[in-house]
Design a protein around this motif. Structure first.
Motif, PDB file in Angstrom:
ATOM      1  N   THR A  47       0.830  -1.204   0.000  1.00 43.95           N
ATOM      2  CA  THR A  47       0.000   0.000   0.000  1.00 43.95           C
ATOM      3  C   THR A  47       0.866   1.257   0.000  1.00 43.95           C
ATOM      4  O   THR A  47       0.597   2.216  -0.740  1.00 43.95           O
ATOM      5  CB  THR A  47      -0.926   0.004   1.224  1.00 43.95           C
ATOM      6  N   LEU A  48       1.913   1.257   0.830  1.00 39.49           N
ATOM      7  CA  LEU A  48       2.815   2.406   0.867  1.00 39.49           C
ATOM      8  C   LEU A  48       3.536   2.576  -0.468  1.00 39.49           C
ATOM      9  O   LEU A  48       3.737   3.710  -0.932  1.00 39.49           O
ATOM     10  CB  LEU A  48       3.837   2.229   1.996  1.00 39.49           C
ATOM     11  N   ASP A  49       3.924   1.467  -1.100  1.00 44.22           N
ATOM     12  CA  ASP A  49       4.549   1.557  -2.430  1.00 44.22           C
ATOM     13  C   ASP A  49       3.608   2.219  -3.433  1.00 44.22           C
ATOM     14  O   ASP A  49       4.031   3.063  -4.245  1.00 44.22           O
ATOM     15  CB  ASP A  49       4.932   0.160  -2.925  1.00 44.22           C
ATOM     16  N   ASP A  50       2.326   1.851  -3.377  1.00 39.32           N
ATOM     17  CA  ASP A  50       1.351   2.436  -4.296  1.00 39.32           C
ATOM     18  C   ASP A  50       1.186   3.930  -4.043  1.00 39.32           C
ATOM     19  O   ASP A  50       1.086   4.729  -4.994  1.00 39.32           O
ATOM     20  CB  ASP A  50       0.005   1.727  -4.152  1.00 39.32           C
ATOM     21  N   GLU A  51       1.141   4.328  -2.756  1.00 39.31           N
ATOM     22  CA  GLU A  51       0.985   5.745  -2.432  1.00 39.31           C
ATOM     23  C   GLU A  51       2.197   6.549  -2.894  1.00 39.31           C
ATOM     24  O   GLU A  51       2.058   7.656  -3.444  1.00 39.31           O
ATOM     25  CB  GLU A  51       0.780   5.920  -0.923  1.00 39.31           C
ATOM     26  N   ILE A  52       3.383   6.014  -2.680  1.00 36.06           N
ATOM     27  CA  ILE A  52       4.610   6.709  -3.102  1.00 36.06           C
ATOM     28  C   ILE A  52       4.658   6.822  -4.621  1.00 36.06           C
ATOM     29  O   ILE A  52       5.037   7.869  -5.168  1.00 36.06           O
ATOM     30  CB  ILE A  52       5.846   5.977  -2.554  1.00 36.06           C
ATOM     31  N   SER A  53       4.265   5.770  -5.317  1.00 34.82           N
ATOM     32  CA  SER A  53       4.251   5.812  -6.783  1.00 34.82           C
ATOM     33  C   SER A  53       3.275   6.861  -7.295  1.00 34.82           C
ATOM     34  O   SER A  53       3.566   7.587  -8.256  1.00 34.82           O
ATOM     35  CB  SER A  53       3.886   4.433  -7.346  1.00 34.82           C
TER      36      SER A  53
END
Length: 353
Positions: free
Chosen positions: A193-199
């Motif tokens: 989820t954090l990877d998606d938000e950062i992307s």
């Protein structure tokens, strides 16, 4: 009420402290005003100079006060502290407001430009991204440490952990029980989820850099990507506030500390004052520029290679970050395009030498 010429304001969440003086520096008003009555108090005041520390919500209040016709100045907190009576031991809101008012009256005081809503909106993207990156780093370290408690040791590096985490959690040969595996898998889901938000934030920042002409010129400098260019444009606001590139580098904390006296110069480590985020991005870009300099043949790259051979990698990275700050100043303040083969003009005796 006598004519007020300058007002010092100590901002807070609910109660604002006001310290106002007239043209003869006599105190006219010293009072506290609740937030809901703050703007109405200034609406009934003749236009004057209003000074505040550059802190939370300061840019918002500055824009609102400017709309009322007042001249607003934001001061760096470190420049206000020396004017507080009693020093750090006797701090209160009234003394803070008085110190702000006094500091704003100094002829050589430096101020912080007021950011527009658009610039602050861009900085929201950067701050949210920084927060998510910090959360992801903490989560990755937590997962690695918890697995180590069960004898599951993974290679260093976030990419290596991302590659092998799930298979080690699902491995039936280790000591993990069912509840521990479920908890770790929820941690893995949070990581994704954090990877998606950062992307998503990276894409938004990239769109800003793509459509901003100043950011586009900044990205012509090797080592300055979309994140650094976007942050520089939104943070610096007006590069013309600095007299030269060295002033902007000093504002970012990229110049040596001085302990000089009696004509003897004693220089130490860099000050690390100013904006931590932008300085960190410049250091990251400097690392890239130093590593790729041997593959380029322009004047700046040759200077980097020669400097690294003379003083080593670490000092070269600091020098390149400083150089990048100066180049960014020229790009933003003068509207120039980056030329890696540019040779600075020499004047007077330096030219003949």
């Amino acid at each position: 009420m006598e004519t007020i010429t300058r007002v010092g304001v100590d901002l807070a969440k609910n109660v604002m402290q006001i310290h106002a003086v007239d043209g003869m520096e006599h105190v006219v008003v010293r009072k506290a005003v609740r937030r809901e009555h703050f703007l109405s108090w200034f609406a009934n005041l003749q236009p004057c100079l209003v000074a505040m520390e550059a802190c939370s919500a300061a840019h918002y209040w500055a824009r609102r006060l400017r709309a009322l016709g007042h001249q607003v100045r934001l001061l760096p907190p470190q420049f206000v502290a020396p004017y507080r009576k009693g020093g750090a031991q006797t701090k209160n809101d009234a003394q803070d407001a008085e110190a702000v008012c006094e500091a704003a009256g100094r002829p050589n005081m430096r101020f912080v430009p007021v950011k527009s809503p658009a610039q602050q909106s861009v900085l929201v993207l950067h701050r949210m991204r920084t927060g998510f990156v910090e959360e992801r780093t903490a989560l990755v370290n937590r997962l690695r440490g918890l697995l180590g408690e069960f004898g599951v040791f993974l290679p260093q590096g976030i990419n290596q952990l991302r590659k092998h985490l799930v298979e080690h959690i699902e491995d039936g040969n280790n000591e993990l029980n069912g509840q521990a595996r479920q908890a770790l898998m929820r941690g893995w889901a949070q990581w994704q989820t954090l990877d998606d938000e950062i992307s998503w934030l990276d894409r938004q920042i990239g769109d800003h850099a793509k459509h901003d002409s100043q950011a586009q010129r900044c990205m012509e400098l090797c080592g300055v990507g979309t994140v650094t260019a976007s942050a520089a444009v939104a943070t610096i606001v007006d590069a013309a506030q600095f007299k030269n590139g060295r002033q902007m580098a000093a504002w970012l904390g990229l110049v040596p500390k001085q302990n000089s006296s009696d004509g003897k110069q004693r220089l130490g480590r860099i000050t690390r004052q100013g904006n931590d985020y932008l300085r960190t991005l410049l250091f990251q870009g400097a690392r890239s520029a130093v590593l790729t300099a041997p593959r380029r043949n322009d004047r700046l790259s040759r200077w980097i290679v020669q400097l690294q051979a003379r003083v080593g990698y670490s000092r070269t990275r600091v020098a390149v970050a400083n150089k990048h700050a100066r180049v960014l100043w020229a790009v933003l303040a003068r509207g120039e395009r980056f030329d890696p083969s540019h040779a600075p003009a020499r004047h007077g005796g330096a030219a003949s030498a």
